[in-house]
Scaffold this motif. Structure first.
Motif, PDB file in Angstrom:
ATOM      1  N   CYS A  30      55.713   2.449  59.297  1.00  0.00           N
ATOM      2  CA  CYS A  30      55.703   2.938  58.717  1.00  0.00           C
ATOM      3  C   CYS A  30      55.533   4.197  58.137  1.00  0.00           C
ATOM      4  O   CYS A  30      56.735   4.582  57.818  1.00  0.00           O
ATOM      5  CB  CYS A  30      55.704   3.414  60.110  1.00  0.00           C
ATOM      6  SG  CYS A  30      54.828   4.795  61.196  1.00  0.00           S
ATOM      7  N   PRO A  31      54.861   5.263  57.324  1.00  0.00           N
ATOM      8  CA  PRO A  31      54.826   5.520  56.644  1.00  0.00           C
ATOM      9  C   PRO A  31      55.377   6.948  57.601  1.00  0.00           C
ATOM     10  O   PRO A  31      55.705   8.233  56.639  1.00  0.00           O
ATOM     11  CB  PRO A  31      54.096   6.494  55.099  1.00  0.00           C
ATOM     12  CG  PRO A  31      52.328   5.361  56.014  1.00  0.00           C
ATOM     13  CD  PRO A  31      53.536   4.636  56.828  1.00  0.00           C
ATOM     14  N   ALA A  32      54.942   7.433  58.396  1.00  0.00           N
ATOM     15  CA  ALA A  32      55.382   8.652  59.160  1.00  0.00           C
ATOM     16  C   ALA A  32      55.816   8.255  60.365  1.00  0.00           C
ATOM     17  O   ALA A  32      55.895   9.582  60.756  1.00  0.00           O
ATOM     18  CB  ALA A  32      53.403   8.961  59.910  1.00  0.00           C
ATOM     19  N   ASP A  33      56.569   7.372  60.141  1.00  0.00           N
ATOM     20  CA  ASP A  33      57.775   7.538  61.423  1.00  0.00           C
ATOM     21  C   ASP A  33      57.172   7.665  62.806  1.00  0.00           C
ATOM     22  O   ASP A  33      57.720   8.514  63.607  1.00  0.00           O
ATOM     23  CB  ASP A  33      58.348   8.154  60.954  1.00  0.00           C
ATOM     24  CG  ASP A  33      60.123   6.972  61.438  1.00  0.00           C
ATOM     25  OD1 ASP A  33      60.104   5.977  62.000  1.00  0.00           O
ATOM     26  OD2 ASP A  33      60.937   8.206  61.703  1.00  0.00           O
ATOM     27  N   CYS A  34      55.611   7.118  62.918  1.00  0.00           N
ATOM     28  CA  CYS A  34      54.993   7.509  64.989  1.00  0.00           C
ATOM     29  C   CYS A  34      55.350   5.903  65.741  1.00  0.00           C
ATOM     30  O   CYS A  34      54.796   6.729  67.032  1.00  0.00           O
ATOM     31  CB  CYS A  34      53.747   7.729  64.292  1.00  0.00           C
ATOM     32  SG  CYS A  34      53.057   6.423  63.815  1.00  0.00           S
ATOM     33  N   LYS A  49      51.737  11.750  65.199  1.00  0.00           N
ATOM     34  CA  LYS A  49      51.627  11.762  63.722  1.00  0.00           C
ATOM     35  C   LYS A  49      51.851  10.732  62.367  1.00  0.00           C
ATOM     36  O   LYS A  49      51.274  10.456  61.521  1.00  0.00           O
ATOM     37  CB  LYS A  49      53.801  11.237  64.295  1.00  0.00           C
ATOM     38  CG  LYS A  49      54.297  12.380  64.550  1.00  0.00           C
ATOM     39  CD  LYS A  49      56.127  11.948  64.114  1.00  0.00           C
ATOM     40  CE  LYS A  49      57.051  12.276  64.973  1.00  0.00           C
ATOM     41  NZ  LYS A  49      58.130  11.723  65.453  1.00  0.00           N
ATOM     42  N   CYS A  50      50.368   9.817  63.533  1.00  0.00           N
ATOM     43  CA  CYS A  50      50.486   8.612  63.048  1.00  0.00           C
ATOM     44  C   CYS A  50      48.609   9.260  61.752  1.00  0.00           C
ATOM     45  O   CYS A  50      48.121   9.726  62.259  1.00  0.00           O
ATOM     46  CB  CYS A  50      49.378   7.334  64.009  1.00  0.00           C
ATOM     47  SG  CYS A  50      48.723   6.306  63.155  1.00  0.00           S
ATOM     48  N   ILE A  51      48.711   8.421  60.896  1.00  0.00           N
ATOM     49  CA  ILE A  51      48.233   8.727  59.600  1.00  0.00           C
ATOM     50  C   ILE A  51      46.541   7.629  59.177  1.00  0.00           C
ATOM     51  O   ILE A  51      46.017   7.376  58.593  1.00  0.00           O
ATOM     52  CB  ILE A  51      48.747   8.939  58.110  1.00  0.00           C
ATOM     53  CG1 ILE A  51      50.160   7.530  57.225  1.00  0.00           C
ATOM     54  CG2 ILE A  51      49.741   9.972  58.027  1.00  0.00           C
ATOM     55  CD1 ILE A  51      49.779   7.141  56.090  1.00  0.00           C
ATOM     56  N   CYS A  87      47.163   4.504  58.145  1.00  0.00           N
ATOM     57  CA  CYS A  87      47.729   3.814  57.230  1.00  0.00           C
ATOM     58  C   CYS A  87      47.082   2.589  57.367  1.00  0.00           C
ATOM     59  O   CYS A  87      46.680   2.056  56.465  1.00  0.00           O
ATOM     60  CB  CYS A  87      48.602   3.751  56.781  1.00  0.00           C
ATOM     61  SG  CYS A  87      50.142   3.540  57.064  1.00  0.00           S
TER      62      CYS A  87
END
Lengths: 344, 169
Positions: free
Chosen positions: B78-82, B109-111, B113
């Motif tokens: 996870c790039p957003a670390d959510c 936080k989630c994008i 992706c």
């Protein structure tokens, strides 16, 4: 004046007032719906069936809103201005005949509030007074945008009233009278006897001028949202703003009715002699008048959502350099023709 | 080489402007009857294009047990670390060793992706096509394990992994 004729006049005034206000409501609804349709949207459709109660909801909203009077306004003039605009707008319709005369209680009742023998002058005078409302609103608000809007409207008035008046003069020449009833009588018959066929140029000039007169797009420079926030009514809120709004639409209704009266035979139904048909003829004439007026009201909306606004100098150019000379030429031709005809 | 562009000289007919104005009016009149683009939201809903990445869900297997083995792959991807997973030993009746004691996704936080569903070795986390899940507080937009399983119950009939857009990777 006996009691009966007095009450007849009262009833006529009430009917005309009620119908005008009702048409204002319909116009506000139609403006939003038609503009939405032209842009591929749906428009208001939640309040009542098909959103028909939307203008009433709008009215209630306006009444409930806080009425703000900004500090620094010229208070008496500020309060007077909306009335100055709305009252003439509602009064103008008084001289427009909306149907053939009807026989009731053994009397011949013309379907017109006041049969003024200088009806056209009355209309021109009142519509010009209406502009005072705009100018006063702009001036008294003590704010830059309303002021510019007010000044623009007065400049617009001068450049358009002239061409409009001259266009009407050619109609008056044909009818030989300033009474609107005489002008309608002059156009009785079939399509070719309507003034639109006799005076197409005057019609074009009048149509353009009436859009400027009612401050509608493409000539709504007085309230150009992109430049002037709200124009002359920027500082107005609540019911006072609603009065400006109503006045604009009432002016449109009068403008459409006047166009019909002057150029499309008024209540005349082509190929039919209304006065010999009794009550049916009266109903037909009223329907004919309503239908024609409705078309021109639709044209107002149609034009508004089709054309972009004129720039200020373009407006002055078309007013002074195009419409005024054309109107003069038109009068010259009309007068010359009439002189030749009467000489023989 | 310089190109000479001739500017358009309006003819007399053009300068009358009337034909052009009438043409403009005709265009707007045609638009009156065109199909409307408005979607009346609560009654009608937009059908998202295939492969749309919306709200997450946690899949269950055929026996109705949670598929997730709390391996933390999604959280790592996870790039957003959510994604926040607390792993634990699986209860005795499970044939897997681990399962998530808690599984929380911070939707704010989630994008969206979709990296989590690509990283998942068990096909346990998946993005559904649900797009209208707004709420009034930030707390309500942190979705926990029960919430994610509930989303699965609501969208059981759809298997988004079988969508061509996702499977081709």
């Amino acid at each position: 004046m006996d009691f009966l004729s007095f009450s007849i006049i009262c009833v006529k005034v009430l009917i005309v007032f009620a119908v005008t206000m009702l048409t204002v409501l319909i116009m506000i609804y139609a403006e939003r719906r038609v503009s939405a349709f032209m842009q591929g949207r749906l428009g208001p459709n939640r309040v009542g069936p098909q959103g028909l109660l939307q203008p009433i909801a709008d009215g209630i909203k306006f009444l409930m809103k806080e009425d703000i009077i900004p500090a620094g306004v010229d208070k008496p003039v500020y309060l007077l201005a909306p009335a100055m605009l709305l009252i003439p707008a509602l009064m103008t319709f008084a001289v427009i005949p909306f149907g053939a005369s009807i026989t009731l209680f053994g009397r011949d009742i013309p379907l017109q509030v006041a049969d003024v023998n200088v009806g056209i002058l009355y209309i021109l005078a009142l519509t010009s007074i209406g502009v005072y409302g705009l100018v006063l609103a702009g001036w008294s608000s003590n704010s830059k945008y309303p002021l510019i809007g007010g000044l623009r409207s007065s400049a617009q008035l001068i450049s358009y009233e002239l061409a409009m008046g001259l266009a009407i003069v050619s109609i008056v020449l044909l009818a030989g009278s300033l009474r609107l009833n005489d002008i309608i009588a002059n156009q009785q018959g079939y399509f070719l006897s309507w003034n639109i066929c006799k005076q197409p140029l005057a019609f074009l000039i009048f149509l353009i001028a009436i859009y400027a007169e009612t401050n509608r797009l493409p000539f709504d420079l007085t309230e150009a949202e992109q430049e002037l926030v709200g124009g002359y009514h920027t500082e107005y809120s609540s019911m006072k703003f609603a009065m400006f709004f109503m006045a604009e639409y009432a002016n449109m209704i009068t403008g459409a009715a006047l166009t019909v009266t002057l150029f499309f035979g008024g209540w005349d139904v082509p190929f039919i002699n209304e006065s010999s048909m009794g009550i049916l003829g009266v109903i037909l004439s009223i329907l004919s008048f309503s239908f024609k007026t409705a078309f021109f009201l639709f044209l107002y909306i149609w034009v508004r959502w089709t054309f972009p606004r004129f720039r200020y100098d373009q407006l002055m150019n078309i007013g002074w350099k195009v419409l005024l000379p054309l109107a003069l030429v038109n009068i010259f031709i009309t007068a010359g023709y009439l002189t030749l005809v009467t000489l023989n | 080489m310089a190109t000479i562009i001739k500017s358009y000289e309006p003819t007399f007919w053009d300068k009358l402007y009337i034909p052009a104005l009438l043409r403009g009016l005709l265009i707007t009149f045609k638009h009156l009857f065109r199909k409307k683009v408005t979607i009346q939201y609560p009654e009608e809903k937009l059908i998202p294009p295939e492969g749309y990445r919306g709200l997450h869900r946690l899949n269950k297997d055929a026996k109705g047990r949670i598929k997730c083995v709390a391996c933390d792959m999604c959280s790592a991807a996870c790039p957003a670390d959510c994604i926040d997973i607390v792993p634990g030993a699986s209860p005795l009746d499970q044939d897997k060793e681990r399962y998530p004691v808690s599984f929380e996704i911070d939707l704010l936080k989630c994008i969206f992706c979709g990296f989590c569903e690509m990283a998942c070795p068990e096909e346990a986390i998946e993005l559904t096509e649900i797009y209208d899940f707004s709420d009034y507080t930030r707390d309500k937009l942190i979705i926990d394990k029960d919430g994610l399983l509930e989303v699965f119950d609501k969208t059981k009939e759809n298997n988004y992994y079988s969508d061509p857009g996702i499977n081709s990777n």
